[in-house]
Design an enzyme around this catalytic site. Sequence first.
Site, mmCIF file in Angstrom:
data_model
loop_
_atom_site.group_PDB
_atom_site.id
_atom_site.type_symbol
_atom_site.label_atom_id
_atom_site.label_comp_id
_atom_site.label_asym_id
_atom_site.label_seq_id
_atom_site.Cartn_x
_atom_site.Cartn_y
_atom_site.Cartn_z
ATOM 1 C CG HIS A 1 48.127 53.129 43.224
ATOM 2 N ND1 HIS A 1 49.072 53.561 44.128
ATOM 3 C CD2 HIS A 1 47.225 52.415 43.954
ATOM 4 C CE1 HIS A 1 48.757 53.132 45.334
ATOM 5 N NE2 HIS A 1 47.647 52.429 45.252
ATOM 6 C CB SER B 1 44.672 53.045 46.494
ATOM 7 O OG SER B 1 45.211 51.750 46.423
#
Length: 279
Positions: A257, A205
């Site tokens: 992230h 991610s």
Amino acid sequence: MVRVTTIKNPRMGQAFVDYMAARRITVGMMRDEESDDFVLFLKESEHYDLVMQELEQFLANPNADKYHAASWEVADTRVNPFQYRSPSFIAMIKAKAGPITLAVMLLCVVIFVLQQIGQGRAIFLALHFPADASQQWQLWRWLSHAVLHFSALHIVFNLLWWWQLGGDIEQRLGQGKLLQLFVLSAALSGAGQYWVEGANFGGLSGVVYALVGYIWMMGYKAPALGLMMPKQVIGFMLVWLVLGFMQPFMAIANTAHLVGLLSGVGLGLLDASKAKYQG
């Protein structure tokens, strides 16, 4: 016959064909049997400059209302409308993704399967981000944490975004650019997450958010290169990022992230400025 461009998605190509037809300019489309792509071509070369100007605008925003309106306008007057074949699932995956995109997907799936058949701890110990000084020069660890996933939802979510965004970048800018993004964002997002919470994390991610940031900047600063993302999707990913920091219940690598997004934005701004300078 003058070749205009090559396009992967025939429905996208048809939208441009319809728009030019509404402007009384005939653009044709045919399949390239060698590459299985679709070629747009002009029958009247005197319209070439105008068509190329319109194509640049179309690639910058193919979902604009005027293109949908043109398709409705000419739908009943098409001569020999283009026929679509329903591709197989594997063909759909391959059509969107290049070798780097597919290789990372396959690696993630193989590792995830091994984790599910009793090798989870051994794999994690071998691939997690460097946790102490003795592992700092095990250079693969700076990247390999990105191919670790800990649930079916985790890997499906990440691979769908990787396939969509990574495939776009690889097709538009080549294998080297996608590989550069993967290496840079995996290393930086991993370092950021380790600095905040230690080495107990994994997943693609952080890299996915780097792709979001990269395409966001390239679409905004260098739309002629054809990389774009709908504002709604960008908004969704940013809201998801913020929500990750706000909720206390799920184990989410929020710093990875954020750092991934910032690394993608930074590289996107750099590449966009180079594209404008070279243009």
